[in-house]
Design a protein around this motif. Structure first.
Motif, PDB file in Angstrom:
ATOM      1  N   MET A 149       0.768  -1.096   0.097  1.00  0.00           N
ATOM      2  CA  MET A 149       0.168  -0.059  -0.202  1.00  0.00           C
ATOM      3  C   MET A 149       0.878   1.381  -0.091  1.00  0.00           C
ATOM      4  SD  MET A 149      -2.931   1.064   2.912  1.00  0.00           S
ATOM      5  CE  MET A 149      -4.365   0.578   1.776  1.00  0.00           C
ATOM      6  N   SER A 150       0.667   2.012  -0.817  1.00  0.00           N
ATOM      7  CA  SER A 150       1.570   3.247  -0.968  1.00  0.00           C
ATOM      8  C   SER A 150       0.755   4.418   0.160  1.00  0.00           C
ATOM      9  CB  SER A 150       1.271   4.034  -2.369  1.00  0.00           C
ATOM     10  OG  SER A 150      -0.105   4.473  -2.494  1.00  0.00           O
ATOM     11  N   ASP A 151       1.703   5.473   0.457  1.00  0.00           N
ATOM     12  CA  ASP A 151       1.444   6.229   1.437  1.00  0.00           C
ATOM     13  C   ASP A 151       0.130   7.232   0.798  1.00  0.00           C
ATOM     14  OD1 ASP A 151       3.308   5.697   3.242  1.00  0.00           O
ATOM     15  OD2 ASP A 151       4.646   6.943   2.406  1.00  0.00           O
ATOM     16  N   CYS A 152      -0.722   7.773   1.843  1.00  0.00           N
ATOM     17  CA  CYS A 152      -1.884   8.460   1.496  1.00  0.00           C
ATOM     18  C   CYS A 152      -1.269   9.866   1.169  1.00  0.00           C
ATOM     19  CB  CYS A 152      -2.890   8.621   2.376  1.00  0.00           C
ATOM     20  SG  CYS A 152      -3.700   6.884   2.860  1.00  0.00           S
ATOM     21  N   ASN A 153      -2.102  10.866   0.635  1.00  0.00           N
ATOM     22  CA  ASN A 153      -1.718  12.077   0.655  1.00  0.00           C
ATOM     23  C   ASN A 153      -1.349  12.662   2.170  1.00  0.00           C
ATOM     24  OD1 ASN A 153      -3.931  13.484   1.859  1.00  0.00           O
ATOM     25  ND2 ASN A 153      -5.046  13.334  -0.120  1.00  0.00           N
ATOM     26  N   GLU A 154      -0.488  13.820   1.788  1.00  0.00           N
ATOM     27  CA  GLU A 154      -0.221  14.353   3.378  1.00  0.00           C
ATOM     28  C   GLU A 154      -1.225  14.761   4.243  1.00  0.00           C
ATOM     29  OE1 GLU A 154       3.150  14.923   5.649  1.00  0.00           O
ATOM     30  OE2 GLU A 154       3.221  14.130   3.431  1.00  0.00           O
ATOM     31  N   SER A 155      -2.325  15.137   3.953  1.00  0.00           N
ATOM     32  CA  SER A 155      -3.494  15.497   4.710  1.00  0.00           C
ATOM     33  C   SER A 155      -3.993  14.229   5.504  1.00  0.00           C
ATOM     34  CB  SER A 155      -4.526  16.083   4.101  1.00  0.00           C
ATOM     35  OG  SER A 155      -5.062  15.344   3.178  1.00  0.00           O
ATOM     36  N   GLN A 156      -3.920  13.148   4.910  1.00  0.00           N
ATOM     37  CA  GLN A 156      -4.450  11.786   5.779  1.00  0.00           C
ATOM     38  C   GLN A 156      -3.172  11.156   6.309  1.00  0.00           C
ATOM     39  OE1 GLN A 156      -6.729   9.332   2.992  1.00  0.00           O
ATOM     40  NE2 GLN A 156      -7.549  10.966   1.874  1.00  0.00           N
ATOM     41  N   GLY A 157      -1.790  11.615   6.436  1.00  0.00           N
ATOM     42  CA  GLY A 157      -0.855  10.892   6.996  1.00  0.00           C
ATOM     43  C   GLY A 157      -0.471   9.594   6.440  1.00  0.00           C
ATOM     44  N   LYS A 158       0.430   9.055   6.900  1.00  0.00           N
ATOM     45  CA  LYS A 158       1.123   7.684   6.508  1.00  0.00           C
ATOM     46  C   LYS A 158       0.205   6.603   6.333  1.00  0.00           C
ATOM     47  CE  LYS A 158       5.401   6.854   6.991  1.00  0.00           C
ATOM     48  NZ  LYS A 158       6.621   6.348   7.675  1.00  0.00           N
ATOM     49  N   SER A 159       0.394   5.486   5.642  1.00  0.00           N
ATOM     50  CA  SER A 159      -0.515   4.289   5.645  1.00  0.00           C
ATOM     51  C   SER A 159       0.452   3.295   5.745  1.00  0.00           C
ATOM     52  CB  SER A 159      -1.267   4.254   4.287  1.00  0.00           C
ATOM     53  OG  SER A 159      -0.479   4.272   3.114  1.00  0.00           O
ATOM     54  N   SER A 160       1.452   3.196   5.547  1.00  0.00           N
ATOM     55  CA  SER A 160       2.285   2.061   5.915  1.00  0.00           C
ATOM     56  C   SER A 160       3.830   2.491   6.608  1.00  0.00           C
ATOM     57  CB  SER A 160       2.636   1.070   4.625  1.00  0.00           C
ATOM     58  OG  SER A 160       3.468   1.938   3.844  1.00  0.00           O
ATOM     59  N   TRP A 161       4.518   1.524   7.425  1.00  0.00           N
ATOM     60  CA  TRP A 161       5.606   1.813   8.051  1.00  0.00           C
ATOM     61  C   TRP A 161       6.502   0.690   8.042  1.00  0.00           C
ATOM     62  CZ3 TRP A 161       0.708   3.307   9.228  1.00  0.00           C
ATOM     63  CH2 TRP A 161       0.474   4.728   9.481  1.00  0.00           C
ATOM     64  N   PRO A 162       7.251   0.453   6.885  1.00  0.00           N
ATOM     65  CA  PRO A 162       8.084  -0.636   6.609  1.00  0.00           C
ATOM     66  C   PRO A 162       9.364  -0.371   7.471  1.00  0.00           C
ATOM     67  CG  PRO A 162       8.100   0.901   4.627  1.00  0.00           C
ATOM     68  CD  PRO A 162       6.927   1.197   5.475  1.00  0.00           C
ATOM     69  N   GLU A 163       9.708   0.795   7.865  1.00  0.00           N
ATOM     70  CA  GLU A 163      10.919   1.155   8.652  1.00  0.00           C
ATOM     71  C   GLU A 163      10.658   0.485  10.232  1.00  0.00           C
ATOM     72  OE1 GLU A 163       8.496   4.857   9.143  1.00  0.00           O
ATOM     73  OE2 GLU A 163       8.897   3.341   7.521  1.00  0.00           O
ATOM     74  N   LEU A 164       9.409   0.060  10.611  1.00  0.00           N
ATOM     75  CA  LEU A 164       9.277  -0.420  12.033  1.00  0.00           C
ATOM     76  C   LEU A 164       9.327  -1.806  12.076  1.00  0.00           C
ATOM     77  CD1 LEU A 164       6.492   2.108  12.725  1.00  0.00           C
ATOM     78  CD2 LEU A 164       8.981   2.445  13.371  1.00  0.00           C
ATOM     79  N   VAL A 165       9.626  -2.522  10.939  1.00  0.00           N
ATOM     80  CA  VAL A 165       9.924  -4.011  11.252  1.00  0.00           C
ATOM     81  C   VAL A 165      11.188  -4.157  11.960  1.00  0.00           C
ATOM     82  CG1 VAL A 165      10.488  -6.197   9.754  1.00  0.00           C
ATOM     83  CG2 VAL A 165       8.753  -4.668   9.045  1.00  0.00           C
ATOM     84  N   GLY A 166      11.267  -4.884  12.961  1.00  0.00           N
ATOM     85  CA  GLY A 166      12.309  -5.235  13.787  1.00  0.00           C
ATOM     86  C   GLY A 166      12.225  -4.230  14.858  1.00  0.00           C
TER      87      GLY A 166
END
Length: 72
Positions: free
Chosen positions: A1-18
């Motif tokens: 899933m790609s990031d939503c536009n800036e007004s809706q905030g992020k939609s995925s956080w791959p950097e948080l694995v681990g």
């Protein structure tokens, strides 16, 4: 899933694995206050419904994030 536009905030956080689950949940809440975060232990049964206001943070037995947290 790609990031939503800036007004809706992020939609995925791959950097948080681990990362430790509670730290990941706090990061998600800070980066997108429109979603509720739920820490879910690996192997837990969950509903299959899709919700734009929810991010499940899947953790292993040590509390470490094992899947990319995404909205849904």
């Amino acid at each position: 899933m790609s990031d939503c536009n800036e007004s809706q905030g992020k939609s995925s956080w791959p950097e948080l694995v681990g990362v430790e689950g509670t730290v990941a949940a706090a990061t998600i809440r800070r980066e997108n206050p429109l979603v509720n975060t739920i820490i879910v232990p690996e192997g837990t049964f969950v509903t299959a419904d899709f919700r734009l206001d929810r991010v499940r943070v899947w953790v292993d037995t040590y509390g470490i994030v094992i899947r990319v947290p995404i909205i849904g």
